[in-house]
Design an enzyme around this catalytic site. Structure first.
Site, PDB file in Angstrom:
ATOM      1  N   ASP A  61       0.892  -1.067  -0.054  1.00 46.31           N
ATOM      2  CA  ASP A  61      -0.037   0.113  -0.021  1.00 46.31           C
ATOM      3  C   ASP A  61       0.928   1.091  -0.042  1.00 46.31           C
ATOM      4  O   ASP A  61       1.517   1.735  -1.117  1.00 46.31           O
ATOM      5  CB  ASP A  61      -0.747  -0.164   1.199  1.00 46.31           C
ATOM      6  CG  ASP A  61      -1.870   1.147   1.474  1.00 46.31           C
ATOM      7  OD1 ASP A  61      -2.171   1.761   0.262  1.00 46.31           O
ATOM      8  OD2 ASP A  61      -2.264   1.290   2.388  1.00 46.31           O
TER       9      ASP A  61
ATOM     10  N   ASP B 105      -7.571  -8.275   6.171  1.00 52.02           N
ATOM     11  CA  ASP B 105      -8.491  -7.915   7.050  1.00 52.02           C
ATOM     12  C   ASP B 105      -9.096  -6.564   7.189  1.00 52.02           C
ATOM     13  O   ASP B 105      -8.415  -5.600   6.833  1.00 52.02           O
ATOM     14  CB  ASP B 105      -8.031  -8.284   8.570  1.00 52.02           C
ATOM     15  CG  ASP B 105      -7.123  -7.385   9.133  1.00 52.02           C
ATOM     16  OD1 ASP B 105      -6.167  -7.241   8.509  1.00 52.02           O
ATOM     17  OD2 ASP B 105      -7.357  -6.684   9.996  1.00 52.02           O
TER      18      ASP B 105
ATOM     19  N   VAL C 277      -9.621  -3.127   0.599  1.00 50.66           N
ATOM     20  CA  VAL C 277      -9.999  -4.285   0.366  1.00 50.66           C
ATOM     21  C   VAL C 277      -9.845  -5.352   1.485  1.00 50.66           C
ATOM     22  O   VAL C 277      -9.033  -5.177   2.161  1.00 50.66           O
ATOM     23  CB  VAL C 277      -9.204  -4.824  -0.960  1.00 50.66           C
ATOM     24  CG1 VAL C 277      -9.802  -4.107  -2.086  1.00 50.66           C
ATOM     25  CG2 VAL C 277      -7.704  -4.859  -0.608  1.00 50.66           C
TER      26      VAL C 277
HETATM   27  P1  IMP Z   1       1.695  -0.409   3.950  1.00 51.40           P
HETATM   28  O1  IMP Z   1       2.859  -0.543   5.092  1.00 51.40           O
HETATM   29  O2  IMP Z   1       0.993   1.054   3.961  1.00 51.40           O
HETATM   30  O3  IMP Z   1       2.222  -0.894   2.691  1.00 51.40           O
HETATM   31  O4  IMP Z   1       0.599  -1.223   4.296  1.00 51.40           O
HETATM   32  C1  IMP Z   1       0.786  -2.760   4.227  1.00 51.40           C
HETATM   33  C2  IMP Z   1      -0.143  -3.155   5.440  1.00 51.40           C
HETATM   34  O5  IMP Z   1      -1.298  -2.408   5.662  1.00 51.40           O
HETATM   35  C3  IMP Z   1      -0.644  -4.616   4.863  1.00 51.40           C
HETATM   36  O6  IMP Z   1       0.039  -5.782   5.244  1.00 51.40           O
HETATM   37  C4  IMP Z   1      -1.976  -4.768   5.474  1.00 51.40           C
HETATM   38  O7  IMP Z   1      -2.034  -5.398   6.800  1.00 51.40           O
HETATM   39  C5  IMP Z   1      -2.566  -3.309   5.633  1.00 51.40           C
HETATM   40  N1  IMP Z   1      -3.477  -2.972   4.407  1.00 51.40           N
HETATM   41  C6  IMP Z   1      -2.918  -1.906   3.535  1.00 51.40           C
HETATM   42  N2  IMP Z   1      -4.104  -1.568   2.838  1.00 51.40           N
HETATM   43  C7  IMP Z   1      -4.853  -2.635   3.303  1.00 51.40           C
HETATM   44  C8  IMP Z   1      -6.404  -2.934   2.592  1.00 51.40           C
HETATM   45  O8  IMP Z   1      -6.721  -2.371   1.474  1.00 51.40           O
HETATM   46  N3  IMP Z   1      -7.002  -3.886   3.100  1.00 51.40           N
HETATM   47  C9  IMP Z   1      -6.481  -4.705   4.248  1.00 51.40           C
HETATM   48  N4  IMP Z   1      -5.234  -4.240   4.785  1.00 51.40           N
HETATM   49  C10 IMP Z   1      -4.593  -3.236   4.217  1.00 51.40           C
HETATM   50 MG    MG Z   2      -4.023  -5.651   8.215  1.00 51.87          MG
END
Ligand code: IMP
Ligand code: MG
Length: 184
Positions: free
Chosen positions: A96, A152, A146
């Site tokens: 993300d 989750d 999502v």
């Molecule tokens: P990042 O550190 O922003 O890349 O986010 C990664 C973590 O955020 C993932 O491993 C998920 O646990 C959570 N996450 C980010 N976007 C979503 C989503 O759309 N649905 C569910 N979990 C998300």
């Molecule tokens: Mg999560």
């Protein structure tokens, strides 16, 4: 809730990703590390498409907030196997902002694996805040929250066999997010 990626599409996408991983790794031994908790469904399906000698391990990423917002990240390596000198594939559910994969990758890299690859089920477009990009991506998705297939919302919906967009009506939006830990 609205279905975004069906079980059949997931199957095709994961087989394709397994082929790409196989072209890179060949029959060299591989250590597959899943980022708990979101990666477990993907990891279970992905490893059954891989034929090289393989072992699995996990790293726990806990963020200090439930719901849809990203919080402070804490990594627990207590159950991580020895990766020194190993060829490692790090597996997560979604890229993300990229901070989770970036931090986990740095942590594993500091343990001196021989090679480190990264794979995610989903890449959410237009959200990236870090310089890295996963080596293997099964699906690109629009900027929506999502759930399903491991992902989750407040620890629910991980068991859905498809990926769905969480809609306004599904959000506990009038209910302020309690500070607390949430497993990534
Ligand atoms: P990042 O550190 O922003 O890349 O986010 C990664 C973590 O955020 C993932 O491993 C998920 O646990 C959570 N996450 C980010 N976007 C979503 C989503 O759309 N649905 C569910 N979990 C998300
Ligand atoms: Mg999560």
């Amino acid at each position: 809730m609205k279905e975004l990626i069906s079980a059949e599409q997931l199957d095709v996408g994961i087989r394709k990703m397994a082929e790409q991983i196989t072209s890179m790794v060949g029959d060299r031994p591989l250590t597959v590390i899943g980022v708990l908790t979101g990666s477990v469904v993907l990891l279970a399906d992905l490893i059954r498409q891989l034929k090289m000698p393989l072992r699995i391990g996990f790293i726990q990423a806990t963020s200090y907030r439930g719901g849809v917002e990203r919080g402070e990240l804490e990594l627990d390596v207590a159950i991580l196997p020895d990766v020194v000198g190993q060829e490692v594939l790090l597996v997560d559910d979604i890229f993300d902002t990229g901070h989770t994969l970036d931090e986990v990758q740095r942590m594993i890299q500091s343990m001196e694996p021989r090679l480190l690859h990264t794979a995610v089920l989903l890449h959410k477009l237009g959200r990236q805040e870090v310089d890295i990009r996963p080596d293997f991506i099964a699906f690109e998705i629009p900027d929506e929250f999502v759930v399903g297939y491991g992902l989750d919302y407040r620890d629910q919906y991980r068991n859905l066999p498809y990926v769905a967009v969480l809609e306004e009506a599904d959000l506990e939006s009038n209910d302020p997010v309690e500070p607390g830990n949430a497993q990534a």
